[in-house]
Motif scaffolding. Structure first.
Motif, PDB file in Angstrom:
ATOM      1  N   UNK A   1       0.813  -1.219   0.000  1.00 58.03           N
ATOM      2  CA  UNK A   1       0.000   0.000   0.000  1.00 58.03           C
ATOM      3  C   UNK A   1       0.852   1.277   0.000  1.00 58.03           C
ATOM      4  N   UNK A   2       2.135   1.126  -0.249  1.00 51.56           N
ATOM      5  CA  UNK A   2       3.035   2.277  -0.155  1.00 51.56           C
ATOM      6  C   UNK A   2       2.532   3.474  -0.940  1.00 51.56           C
ATOM      7  N   UNK A   3       2.012   3.229  -2.151  1.00 45.64           N
ATOM      8  CA  UNK A   3       1.633   4.343  -3.010  1.00 45.64           C
ATOM      9  C   UNK A   3       0.137   4.620  -3.016  1.00 45.64           C
ATOM     10  N   UNK A   4      -0.578   4.022  -2.063  1.00 41.62           N
ATOM     11  CA  UNK A   4      -2.020   4.268  -1.977  1.00 41.62           C
ATOM     12  C   UNK A   4      -2.267   5.547  -1.189  1.00 41.62           C
ATOM     13  N   UNK A   5      -3.314   6.271  -1.580  1.00 39.45           N
ATOM     14  CA  UNK A   5      -3.732   7.435  -0.798  1.00 39.45           C
ATOM     15  C   UNK A   5      -4.671   6.971   0.313  1.00 39.45           C
ATOM     16  N   UNK A   6      -4.739   7.726   1.408  1.00 36.39           N
ATOM     17  CA  UNK A   6      -5.602   7.315   2.523  1.00 36.39           C
ATOM     18  C   UNK A   6      -7.027   6.973   2.107  1.00 36.39           C
ATOM     19  N   UNK A   7      -7.580   7.733   1.141  1.00 39.40           N
ATOM     20  CA  UNK A   7      -8.963   7.474   0.733  1.00 39.40           C
ATOM     21  C   UNK A   7      -9.131   6.089   0.115  1.00 39.40           C
ATOM     22  N   UNK A   8      -8.020   5.478  -0.308  1.00 42.63           N
ATOM     23  CA  UNK A   8      -8.105   4.146  -0.928  1.00 42.63           C
ATOM     24  C   UNK A   8      -7.890   3.028   0.091  1.00 42.63           C
ATOM     25  N   UNK A   9      -7.748   3.393   1.370  1.00 40.91           N
ATOM     26  CA  UNK A   9      -7.455   2.383   2.388  1.00 40.91           C
ATOM     27  C   UNK A   9      -8.652   2.166   3.301  1.00 40.91           C
ATOM     28  N   UNK A  10      -8.752   0.968   3.874  1.00 40.58           N
ATOM     29  CA  UNK A  10      -9.791   0.701   4.866  1.00 40.58           C
ATOM     30  C   UNK A  10      -9.376   1.333   6.192  1.00 40.58           C
ATOM     31  N   UNK A  11     -10.321   1.414   7.127  1.00 43.36           N
ATOM     32  CA  UNK A  11     -10.032   2.016   8.425  1.00 43.36           C
ATOM     33  C   UNK A  11      -8.865   1.349   9.132  1.00 43.36           C
ATOM     34  N   UNK A  12      -8.871   0.004   9.118  1.00 44.26           N
ATOM     35  CA  UNK A  12      -7.802  -0.725   9.798  1.00 44.26           C
ATOM     36  C   UNK A  12      -6.448  -0.453   9.161  1.00 44.26           C
ATOM     37  N   UNK A  13      -6.454  -0.374   7.822  1.00 42.20           N
ATOM     38  CA  UNK A  13      -5.193  -0.083   7.123  1.00 42.20           C
ATOM     39  C   UNK A  13      -4.722   1.325   7.436  1.00 42.20           C
ATOM     40  N   UNK A  14      -5.667   2.277   7.476  1.00 42.53           N
ATOM     41  CA  UNK A  14      -5.294   3.666   7.805  1.00 42.53           C
ATOM     42  C   UNK A  14      -4.645   3.719   9.181  1.00 42.53           C
ATOM     43  N   UNK A  15      -5.253   3.021  10.150  1.00 41.96           N
ATOM     44  CA  UNK A  15      -4.719   3.107  11.497  1.00 41.96           C
ATOM     45  C   UNK A  15      -3.330   2.469  11.569  1.00 41.96           C
ATOM     46  N   UNK A  16      -3.098   1.404  10.802  1.00 43.88           N
ATOM     47  CA  UNK A  16      -1.765   0.785  10.822  1.00 43.88           C
ATOM     48  C   UNK A  16      -0.731   1.712  10.187  1.00 43.88           C
ATOM     49  N   UNK A  17      -1.150   2.433   9.127  1.00 42.50           N
ATOM     50  CA  UNK A  17      -0.239   3.423   8.537  1.00 42.50           C
ATOM     51  C   UNK A  17       0.051   4.533   9.553  1.00 42.50           C
ATOM     52  N   UNK A  18      -0.996   4.944  10.279  1.00 45.85           N
ATOM     53  CA  UNK A  18      -0.823   6.014  11.268  1.00 45.85           C
ATOM     54  C   UNK A  18       0.164   5.581  12.351  1.00 45.85           C
ATOM     55  N   UNK A  19       0.094   4.295  12.751  1.00 40.55           N
ATOM     56  CA  UNK A  19       1.044   3.790  13.749  1.00 40.55           C
ATOM     57  C   UNK A  19       2.459   3.806  13.168  1.00 40.55           C
ATOM     58  N   UNK A  20       2.574   3.368  11.907  1.00 37.41           N
ATOM     59  CA  UNK A  20       3.894   3.370  11.254  1.00 37.41           C
ATOM     60  C   UNK A  20       4.451   4.793  11.179  1.00 37.41           C
ATOM     61  N   UNK A  21       3.574   5.761  10.875  1.00 36.59           N
ATOM     62  CA  UNK A  21       3.996   7.155  10.782  1.00 36.59           C
ATOM     63  C   UNK A  21       4.564   7.646  12.116  1.00 36.59           C
ATOM     64  N   UNK A  22       3.903   7.264  13.203  1.00 32.99           N
ATOM     65  CA  UNK A  22       4.391   7.674  14.518  1.00 32.99           C
ATOM     66  C   UNK A  22       5.701   6.962  14.857  1.00 32.99           C
ATOM     67  N   UNK A  23       5.796   5.666  14.515  1.00 33.92           N
ATOM     68  CA  UNK A  23       6.999   4.895  14.859  1.00 33.92           C
ATOM     69  C   UNK A  23       8.224   5.387  14.090  1.00 33.92           C
ATOM     70  N   UNK A  24       7.994   5.970  12.914  1.00 34.12           N
ATOM     71  CA  UNK A  24       9.121   6.413  12.084  1.00 34.12           C
ATOM     72  C   UNK A  24       9.965   7.458  12.790  1.00 34.12           C
ATOM     73  N   UNK A  25       9.397   8.124  13.783  1.00 37.85           N
ATOM     74  CA  UNK A  25      10.145   9.153  14.511  1.00 37.85           C
ATOM     75  C   UNK A  25      11.003   8.536  15.614  1.00 37.85           C
ATOM     76  N   UNK A  26      10.996   7.198  15.745  1.00 39.96           N
ATOM     77  CA  UNK A  26      11.666   6.505  16.849  1.00 39.96           C
ATOM     78  C   UNK A  26      11.280   7.092  18.205  1.00 39.96           C
TER      79      UNK A  26
END
Lengths: 292, 244
Positions: free
Chosen positions: B133-158
């Motif tokens: 899903x790297x190149x998917x926009x949020x609107x193309x993702x399900x709720x669960x996928x969005x939340x997992x991306x959001x977690x990844x976004x936060x984790x990227x800051x270590x």
């Protein structure tokens, strides 16, 4: 989120079965056809009638004044609008109050009065303030040179063209500020919170998260304001700046050909604004669909 | 230095007509998973949002990793970079792809090169199970996928701490598990986590400590065994009987 496919259908309706020819005829955009016909007639007149040719050749240089004044003033008003738009949503009471004062005052004054006021009151005030500041600088060693330049500035050095641009930009800045404010406020609060939670500062969050999203809301009304600016730029003829309207007035008093003069002026304004509206419609189609 | 990475001392916070927090004190140790629960309006989310100062407190103090968050002139941006936050409504940036969502703050805040940030983002997408899903926009993702991306976004800051504000409340039941699985992995790896949620299954599986809030006050706290086995307070028992 609204479904983009649904909302983009716009004016086109799918017709079930056969539509009677009378209905089809009634649905033709007659107004546009009439307009086109009038336009063609005027072009024909300009080519074939010496009076029209004369009026057109005298007036048409004003087109470039109108266009360049509008575009320059509009660009400046965008900068003013962004700064004061941010002020209108700022939690800093000083910034907020300055911005709100500017927006409320300017929006309450007719554009023609703003133009006159800026040209004859604000610009001279700024010049005399510059002179006084320059005098104060004269005593300071490393500012003396700058001071001498500032003292030497004269009001006559500021052309009416420059004052006209300043007046329009000052007047339109208030309207652009409200467009920016509304656009920024249309973005969910969670976007700013998410950006700030990641450690971005306010300006990074604005620049990389909020404004790129707000721009799709902001662009169509900004386009409309550029068209409005082209029309309101006719008001600078009160400063005797030689735009379309001013050259129209001059041509009329030069030739006493009222019909030819104002038909030509009207035609030139309409060509710009109608083309502009087409551009805005295109912007709305391109950016109007909610989410990507 | 105390080994408590978060220290909340007697914090009060009220909104216009509501007193959201009425003197809450709570310490979180490094690597601890603290689960905050309670009825809606009990101040759980407010407490969480005070930790990275999305809300300011009226009284009391909060110290995060040695920094007094409640000080007026604290450097919030660098503090917030160390504290990941996951929201109920995901708050992904809709104009950016999943990958760009994870890259943005790395570049702008951590000053990593685009290549380095993209590499980290790709690893995190792998970790949350969404490499495709790297190149998917949020609107193309399900709720669960969005939340997992959001977690990844936060984790990227270590981050040193992760805050979860009802991360599964806006999800359809079948998507809750995929998000909780990511959170469970994180807990096992020793991340310090403060989780506001109603997911008692997660609390049982991963929480070191559970805190029951009501009316802006800490009514009871204890290990999941204590809370589920024998809650001391009648109110806790009643609340649990409704959600379990």
């Amino acid at each position: 989120m609204p479904d983009p496919e649904q909302s983009s259908a716009g004016g086109r309706r799918r017709e079930p079965g056969i539509v009677p020819w009378t209905t089809r005829l009634a649905r033709l955009p007659w107004w546009a056809l009439v307009l086109l016909l009038l336009g063609v007639l005027l072009v024909y007149a300009i080519i074939s009638s010496p009076n029209y040719t004369d009026a057109f050749l005298f007036i048409v240089p004003g087109l470039w004044v109108t266009i360049s004044v509008s575009i320059i003033a509009f660009l400046i008003s965008l900068v003013i609008g962004l700064i004061f738009g941010l002020g209108r949503i700022s939690s800093n009471p000083i910034f907020y109050n300055i911005a709100t004062f500017y927006v409320e005052v300017v929006r309450g004054i007719p554009m023609i009065v703003i133009i006159i006021y800026v040209a004859y009151v604000l610009v001279p005030l700024v010049i005399s303030a510059t002179n006084s500041l320059g005098e104060a600088f004269l005593g300071v060693p490393f500012l003396a040179n700058l001071g001498r330049t500032m003292v030497a500035v004269r009001i006559t050095q500021v052309s009416m063209l420059a004052r006209a641009i300043a007046g329009l930009a000052f007047g339109y800045g208030a309207y652009e500020a409200e467009i920016f404010r509304a656009g920024i406020q249309s973005i969910e609060k969670g976007q700013m919170e998410a950006a700030r939670s990641l450690g971005m500062n306010y300006f990074q969050a604005m620049r990389f998260v909020i404004l790129p999203q707000a721009i799709r809301v902001i662009l169509p009304p900004l386009g409309n304001d550029l068209i409005a600016m082209v029309k309101d730029s006719s008001l600078i003829s009160v400063l005797a700046v030689r735009d379309l309207t001013q050259l129209g007035k001059l041509n009329r008093s030069r030739t006493f050909r009222t019909f030819e003069t104002w038909n030509t002026v009207t035609y030139l304004y309409l060509s710009m604004t109608l083309l502009g509206s087409l551009g805005v419609k295109w912007l709305e189609r391109k950016f109007g669909h909610g989410e990507r | 230095m105390s080994d408590h990475i978060i220290q909340i001392r007697d914090v009060y916070k009220s909104f216009k007509h509501v007193e959201a927090l009425n003197g809450v004190t709570l310490d979180v140790a490094r690597g601890e998973v603290v689960f905050i629960f309670g009825p809606s309006g009990s101040g759980k989310s407010t407490l969480l949002r005070c930790i990275n100062r999305l809300e300011t407190v009226d009284r009391g103090e909060i110290i995060v990793d040695g920094i007094r968050v409640t000080d007026r002139d604290v450097d919030l941006d660098s503090l917030r970079a160390e504290v990941g936050m996951v929201f109920q409504l995901f708050n992904l940036f809709p104009h950016l792809t999943a990958l760009q969502n994870i890259i943005l703050a790395q570049e702008k805040v951590r000053k990593r090169s685009r290549e380095e940030a993209a590499e980290i983002a790709a690893k995190l997408l792998q970790r949350v199970g969404l490499p495709e899903k790297a190149n998917a926009y949020p609107a193309q993702l399900s709720g669960g996928q969005k939340q997992r991306i959001a977690i990844a976004r936060a984790l990227a800051m270590n981050p040193k701490i992760m805050l979860f504000d009802e991360p599964t409340s806006a999800l359809d039941p079948e998507m809750i598990k995929e998000v909780l699985d990511v959170m469970l992995d994180l807990a096992r790896e020793g991340m310090t986590m403060v989780v506001v949620s109603h997911e008692m299954g997660f609390a049982r599986a991963a929480a070191d400590r559970m805190v029951f809030l009501e009316g802006g006050m800490k009514l009871e706290e204890g290990t999941p065994e204590e809370i589920f086995g024998a809650p001391k307070e009648e109110r806790t028992r009643k609340f649990l009987s409704h959600v379990l």
